[in-house]
Design a protein around this motif. Sequence first.
Motif, short mmCIF file in Angstrom:
data_model
loop_
_atom_site.label_atom_id
_atom_site.label_comp_id
_atom_site.label_asym_id
_atom_site.label_seq_id
_atom_site.Cartn_x
_atom_site.Cartn_y
_atom_site.Cartn_z
N ASP A 1 99.85 -23.04 49.87
CA ASP A 1 98.67 -22.36 49.31
C ASP A 1 98.31 -21.20 50.23
OD1 ASP A 1 96.36 -21.52 48.14
OD2 ASP A 1 95.25 -23.39 48.42
N GLY A 2 99.03 -20.09 50.04
CA GLY A 2 98.86 -18.94 50.92
C GLY A 2 97.56 -18.20 50.77
N THR A 3 96.75 -18.53 49.77
CA THR A 3 95.44 -17.90 49.61
C THR A 3 94.30 -18.78 50.13
OG1 THR A 3 95.18 -18.76 47.36
CG2 THR A 3 96.24 -16.61 47.60
N ASP A 4 94.64 -19.93 50.67
CA ASP A 4 93.62 -20.82 51.23
C ASP A 4 92.86 -20.09 52.34
OD1 ASP A 4 92.69 -23.83 51.75
OD2 ASP A 4 93.13 -22.90 53.70
N PRO A 5 91.53 -20.10 52.33
CA PRO A 5 90.79 -19.32 53.33
C PRO A 5 91.01 -19.80 54.76
CG PRO A 5 89.30 -20.71 52.05
CD PRO A 5 90.63 -20.75 51.36
N TYR A 6 91.19 -21.10 54.96
CA TYR A 6 91.43 -21.61 56.31
C TYR A 6 92.75 -21.07 56.85
CZ TYR A 6 87.66 -24.93 55.46
OH TYR A 6 86.44 -25.49 55.19
N LEU A 7 93.79 -21.08 56.01
CA LEU A 7 95.09 -20.58 56.42
C LEU A 7 95.06 -19.06 56.59
CD1 LEU A 7 98.03 -21.07 57.08
CD2 LEU A 7 98.54 -21.05 54.63
N GLU B 1 90.87 -9.52 54.61
CA GLU B 1 92.00 -10.37 54.25
C GLU B 1 91.59 -11.43 53.22
OE1 GLU B 1 95.22 -10.63 55.10
OE2 GLU B 1 95.41 -9.04 56.58
N ILE B 2 90.45 -12.06 53.44
CA ILE B 2 90.01 -13.12 52.54
C ILE B 2 89.61 -12.55 51.18
CG2 ILE B 2 88.22 -14.88 52.18
CD1 ILE B 2 88.39 -15.36 55.25
N ALA B 3 88.96 -11.38 51.19
CA ALA B 3 88.56 -10.75 49.93
C ALA B 3 89.78 -10.32 49.11
CB ALA B 3 87.67 -9.54 50.21
N LEU B 4 90.83 -9.87 49.78
CA LEU B 4 92.05 -9.45 49.07
C LEU B 4 92.72 -10.62 48.37
CD1 LEU B 4 93.73 -6.96 51.58
CD2 LEU B 4 92.83 -6.42 49.30
N GLY B 5 92.60 -11.81 48.95
CA GLY B 5 93.21 -12.99 48.35
C GLY B 5 94.73 -12.94 48.33
N LYS B 6 95.32 -12.21 49.26
CA LYS B 6 96.77 -12.09 49.30
C LYS B 6 97.40 -13.38 49.81
CE LYS B 6 100.45 -9.26 51.33
NZ LYS B 6 100.77 -8.14 52.27
N ASP B 7 98.56 -13.73 49.25
CA ASP B 7 99.29 -14.92 49.65
C ASP B 7 99.94 -14.67 51.01
OD1 ASP B 7 100.93 -17.09 50.01
OD2 ASP B 7 101.79 -17.05 48.00
N VAL B 8 99.45 -15.34 52.05
CA VAL B 8 99.96 -15.10 53.41
C VAL B 8 101.32 -15.75 53.64
CG1 VAL B 8 97.62 -14.86 54.33
CG2 VAL B 8 98.76 -17.10 54.42
N LEU B 9 101.78 -16.54 52.67
CA LEU B 9 103.10 -17.16 52.77
C LEU B 9 104.11 -16.49 51.83
CD1 LEU B 9 102.07 -20.94 52.88
CD2 LEU B 9 102.53 -19.42 54.82
N ASP B 10 103.71 -15.37 51.25
CA ASP B 10 104.58 -14.67 50.29
C ASP B 10 105.52 -13.74 51.05
OD1 ASP B 10 105.74 -13.66 48.02
OD2 ASP B 10 104.12 -12.21 47.63
N ASP B 11 106.51 -14.35 51.68
CA ASP B 11 107.50 -13.59 52.43
C ASP B 11 108.82 -14.34 52.36
OD1 ASP B 11 109.07 -12.78 55.00
OD2 ASP B 11 107.49 -11.26 54.84
N ASP B 12 109.92 -13.63 52.30
CA ASP B 12 111.23 -14.27 52.22
C ASP B 12 111.54 -15.12 53.45
OD1 ASP B 12 111.65 -13.12 49.78
OD2 ASP B 12 112.85 -11.44 50.54
N TRP B 13 110.83 -14.85 54.54
CA TRP B 13 111.03 -15.66 55.76
C TRP B 13 110.73 -17.12 55.51
CZ3 TRP B 13 112.88 -16.18 60.51
CH2 TRP B 13 112.28 -17.06 61.39
N PHE B 14 109.68 -17.40 54.71
CA PHE B 14 109.24 -18.78 54.50
C PHE B 14 110.03 -19.41 53.35
CE2 PHE B 14 105.25 -16.74 56.12
CZ PHE B 14 105.31 -17.31 57.37
N ARG B 15 110.40 -20.67 53.58
CA ARG B 15 111.14 -21.41 52.55
C ARG B 15 110.42 -22.71 52.24
NH1 ARG B 15 116.46 -22.40 55.39
NH2 ARG B 15 115.31 -21.88 57.27
#
Length: 445
Positions: free
Chosen positions: A141-147, A431-445
């Motif tokens: 959940d890359g948009t979770d505010p805690y993460l 960052e939180i307002a943008l709601g961008k997925d912080v795990l949306d990268d090819d690095w993460f599987r």
Amino acid sequence: MIDPKDVPTRRTCQVTNESALPLTALWQNEFNADNLIDYARASKDLSEYIRVLVKEGYRHLVVPSRGAVPFISAAAAAWRLDIRSLPTYDERLKEMSELTYSPFHQKLILPFSADPQDATQTTAAIRRYWSRVLAGIVRRDGTDPYLTFYKVLVENLAKRNWLAALPSKLPTENFIFVDTVVSGRAICEIFRAFEEVGLDKCHFILIVDARGAEVAQRYQREIKAMADQGRCTVLPVNRLFTEDRGPAVSGVWSTVYPQILDAVRQRFEWARDAYGAGTFYHQVSSSQVKPRQGIGTPDYNMPVTQMYASLYVGISTAVRALRDAEAAEKKLADQVGRESSAFAEMLAERQADIDLDLRRQLEYQLMKFREAVEEMKPYSPLDKETTRILAEPRVHEAHPDAVVTVSSSHLVRVTLPDSEISRVMLEAEREIALGKDVLDDDWFR
């Protein structure tokens, strides 16, 4: 599972980070051959438990404790030793592949360390905070505010690349949680926090101080209940000497930013009860310069690196000797048979020789390091002031105007100017307002 209350041995010496005991007394009571061998035994057991859990589908480690790091390092070394002893190339290759893709190479280290600043903050709330960060990672959940906020901390305060802060293969809900236990309060707070956020499929491996004698009865009951569910394994040790000490002992440290968390609680509704401790761990390393020339520079860690290396070499030496003792038993069984009347006596003699040789090696290693520590005076690797001297130049590289202090458990506290706090908070809001997925990268599987 070994129930802690069934093994009532107590620690021979209760020592705090502020202890007035001289270093020689600490070596006698804490950093001695018996305790290094005990750590090695626990590390071998940890290695074997993890290998069993791998076969049951657990592929990731989550590490919340500085004190657990040396055990994990030694457990990986124990597996490598076992691989080398396999008789054929194909067997060694197969097992090395297992190690390469094992939880030892898929570690997620999160600082669950509790550092309450006033009576309104609780350690339980800090555990809940980090449990929510972990839940966001596990659920992708890359948009979770805690993460998302954790990413802000990593990039804007720790000045690390986000992709370097997490393993590329993120943990799933079937992860192994390796922690150290003294009183039992912290791990039981984590039990409850995990239940609250739905992390109910992990397996806990708990390395317990004083063979469980210091664990309060109410926490013993909670640990036993978790074990009865098949979700917890206990590894008792005589003296958990890596707990709540600085990087000289554990090889790592964690950094906390109390003002930032206060600002977040005031700004965001979701963070009203968030008292997360800080950012992440720094691996201990050292530049190759003369000891007294290096103190106070950002790439220098003596005498910390020297002490950590000494203890780690001692544990590794003991792991190898324990492996040799097992091999001697197998070899003797092949030679004379376990049913032979002479087997027990011959085995005892061979293992006694291995133990004697091990203790001679450890005593020599410890003696040489004690001599090196004496030469470092007035710097002591166990003193929190040494941790501060080593941490401060690193912090100042990223935050020149920060004030650095160190807690009694060697958490590095960073106090920042108001302008820096405002800058970080603006970035967090963006960052939180943008709601961008912080795990949306090819690095993460």
